[in-house]
Write an enzyme that holds these catalytic residues in place. Structure first.
Site, mmCIF file in Angstrom:
data_model
loop_
_atom_site.group_PDB
_atom_site.id
_atom_site.type_symbol
_atom_site.label_atom_id
_atom_site.label_comp_id
_atom_site.label_asym_id
_atom_site.label_seq_id
_atom_site.Cartn_x
_atom_site.Cartn_y
_atom_site.Cartn_z
ATOM 1 N N CYS A 123 -60.392 2.487 6.945
ATOM 2 C CA CYS A 123 -59.528 2.056 8.060
ATOM 3 C C CYS A 123 -60.232 2.232 9.400
ATOM 4 C CB CYS A 123 -58.241 2.853 8.031
ATOM 5 S SG CYS A 123 -58.553 4.607 7.901
ATOM 6 N N GLY A 132 -51.799 3.111 4.887
ATOM 7 C CA GLY A 132 -51.917 1.781 4.292
ATOM 8 C C GLY A 132 -51.884 0.706 5.356
ATOM 9 N N GLU A 156 -52.907 13.105 11.307
ATOM 10 C CA GLU A 156 -53.330 13.830 10.121
ATOM 11 C C GLU A 156 -54.539 14.671 10.521
ATOM 12 O OE1 GLU A 156 -51.661 13.890 7.445
ATOM 13 O OE2 GLU A 156 -50.666 11.964 7.130
ATOM 14 N N GLY A 204 -46.432 -0.518 6.390
ATOM 15 C CA GLY A 204 -46.025 0.543 7.326
ATOM 16 C C GLY A 204 -44.761 0.160 8.084
ATOM 17 N N GLU A 246 -58.100 -7.388 10.758
ATOM 18 C CA GLU A 246 -58.821 -6.436 9.909
ATOM 19 C C GLU A 246 -59.229 -7.129 8.614
ATOM 20 O OE1 GLU A 246 -56.601 -3.348 7.871
ATOM 21 O OE2 GLU A 246 -58.042 -1.859 8.609
ATOM 22 N N ASN A 262 -58.298 2.752 -1.112
ATOM 23 C CA ASN A 262 -59.716 2.745 -0.728
ATOM 24 C C ASN A 262 -60.435 4.078 -0.905
ATOM 25 O OD1 ASN A 262 -58.147 3.726 1.366
ATOM 26 N ND2 ASN A 262 -59.575 3.034 2.927
ATOM 27 N N GLU A 287 -50.470 5.993 9.121
ATOM 28 C CA GLU A 287 -51.917 5.814 9.317
ATOM 29 C C GLU A 287 -52.233 4.414 8.827
ATOM 30 O OE1 GLU A 287 -53.875 7.745 10.809
ATOM 31 O OE2 GLU A 287 -53.185 9.805 10.565
#
Ligand code: NAP
Ligand code: MG
Length: 485
Positions: free
Chosen positions: A282, A226, A454, A231, A377, A150, A248
């Site tokens: 996200c 992702g 992050e 994950g 989502e 993305n 993440e």
């Protein structure tokens, strides 16, 4: 013939060992794109071997010099922002302004971490006389970085800048759909003077080269951005190898608007929250929790702004065909569940957009938080507005989600803003604003949105080991140091 995109290994372009390529797709037209190398385990081995070799000298590189290289890379990215933006547009179809801001943000990561090559510093622990105890931060070595499609350049920069600053080397596996800017970034790193092997990119299918990278015994940490499903798969592999992992993952973030908020501004921000990058973010604010007394009026204001947005100009396409189909599937689910459509819920009629993966930005109102569109989502420009009555209600609904990435609270009552903020399960919470691109801000999830952080100084902790060193200068014998752990 379409241009070919190759791996970047050991400071140079590398053709895939089996000479296999897969044709990419231009999401703005549905036509062909660049041909992307289909790597295999041998390519992963070559990249990791080069990285391992580079890791030995990179960790001993004078830190000021390491910082200078990070800074030079930031400057080069800015000088060549148009080139990077154009590559990003070829892969993702996003509008130029969005692509350019992605490049700027990506450069900002290298600039920020350039100044932090010696941070975080260790501590001195004053435990006993005649002993000096200190801690120091040490790099892991080879870091495997796996990124989604993305905001590909931004996500590569977000992981690689702190990893490199902390003295690690990287092997990146970008998403197949949008690998070009990651390769260009690695090439620029080589051009500005990063030693060969510090920044490698292997291309190919996640289920093959991605898995091979996580399994490789010399990869000492993995940073994954992702989906939850992938994950979890990587989590199992990392657990088998007992290596640290940053995840993440996705989100279904709550944007909570109380009746006393600055409603005009909140409405504009609510639109930005779920339409930026055509909703393929996200941390998109896709659950709009609105106090019941203002629900209808507020949703009308939001929908009016949304109806002025033009796919193809203000909004790019869905970046992959799968994602395009996924969003349409959710339009059907919304119909099946009887959701009330305020705007959108369909595809643009514009002839010029035919073939491209465009969808209309969409708002559903009066949605119950248990609806699938409130829980799952979508990863597209799709908003559900959910009414609530009290502050307790708002908190309960916001937290009734598998996800917990970010949230926002809109109110002029400062006490309420802090109360709600403390109760929300999310890694970042915004008060009277929506989101921040600031590279200084630690970012990450609760629950299925992932773990680790992050961004910010915090990320450096996740890219380094902590070593504790005990030095004795006592000149007596038989000193008892207590029971070891
Ligand atoms: P994805 O399908 O999970 O893919 C992410 C990356 O993992 C890609 O490079 C993919 O390669 C690779 N991969 C796939 N299967 C793998 C496997 N078995 N082992 C190792 N690697 C594998 O995610 P996506 O569809 O690209 O992106 C959408 C998702 O990312 C959304 O859920 C979104 O919320 C999340 N996201 C999170 C953040 C955040 O910071 N929290 C940011 C952006 C996106 P391929 O190219 O071959 O698929
Ligand atoms: Mg995917």
């Amino acid at each position: 013939m379409a241009p070919k995109l190759n791996h970047w290994i050991d400071g140079r372009s590398a053709v895939p060992s089996n000479n296999s390529y897969r044709e990419g797709v231009n999401p703005a037209t549905g036509g062909g794109g660049v041909e992307v190398a289909q790597g295999n385990v041998d390519d992963v081995k070559a990249a990791v071997a080069s990285a391992e070799n580079a890791a030995r000298s990179w960790r001993r590189f004078p830190s000021a010099q390491r910082g200078r290289l990070l800074g030079n890379l930031a400057r080069t990215m800015r000088e060549r922002s148009q080139e990077l933006a154009e590559l990003e547009i070829q892969d993702t179809g996003k509008p130029l302004a969005v692509a350019l801001s992605e490049v700027e943000n990506s450069a900002a990561y290298f600039e920020f971490y350039a100044g932090l090559v010696n941070f975080p510093v260790g501590d001195t622990l004053d435990v006993e006389p005649d002993q000096h105890i200190y801690t120091r931060r040490e790099p892991f070595g080879v870091i495997g970085v796996i990124t989604p499609w993305n905001v590909p350049l931004n996500q590569a920069a977000r992981a690689c800048a702190p990893a490199l600053a902390a003295g690690n080397v990287v092997v990146v596996k970008p998403a197949e759909a949008s690998s070009q800017t990651t390769v260009a970034l690695a090439q620029m790193a080589t051009e500005v003077g990063f030693p060969n092997g510090t920044f490698n990119v292997v291309l190919g299918k996640g289920s093959e080269v991605g898995t091979d990278l996580v399994r490789h015994p010399s990869v000492r940490k993995v940073a994954f951005t992702g989906s939850v499903a992938v994950g979890q798969t990587i989590g199992h592999l990392a657990a088998d190898r007992v290596i640290p992992l940053t995840l993440e993952l996705g989100g279904k973030s709550a944007n909570i608007v109380f009746e006393d908020a600055d409603l005009d501004f909140a409405a504009k921000e609510a639109v930005r929250a779920f339409t930026t990058n055509a909703g393929q973010i996200c941390s998109a604010g896709t659950r709009l929790l609105v106090q019941r007394s203002i629900h209808d009026k507020f949703v009308r204001a939001v929908s009016e702004v949304v109806s002025t947005l033009r796919p193809g100009q203000d909004l790019g396409p869905m970046i992959t065909r799968d994602q395009y189909q996924q969003v349409q599937k959710y339009f059907d689910v919304a119909k099946e569940e009887g959701l009330q459509t305020e705007v959108g819920g369909d595809l643009p009629a514009d002839e010029k957009l035919q073939g491209g993966f465009y969808v209309n930005p969409t708002v559903y109102s009066n949605v119950d938080n248990s609806a699938r569109l409130a829980q799952e989502e979508v990863f597209g420009p799709v908003l559900v507005a959910i009414p609530f009555d009290t502050e307790e209600d708002a908190i309960r609904i916001a937290n009734s989600s598998d996800y917990g990435l970010v949230a926002a609270v809109w109110t002029k009552d400062i006490s309420r803003a802090f109360r709600v903020t403390e109760e929300i399960e999310a890694g970042q919470v915004f008060i009277n604003t929506w989101s921040t691109g600031a590279v200084q801000t630690p970012f990450g999830g609760h629950k299925y949105s992932g773990y680790g952080r992050e961004k910010g100084i915090e990320a450096l902790n996740h890219y380094s080991h902590l070593k504790c060193v005990v030095v004795s200068y006592a000149d007596r014998q038989g000193h008892s140091a207590g029971l070891p752990d």
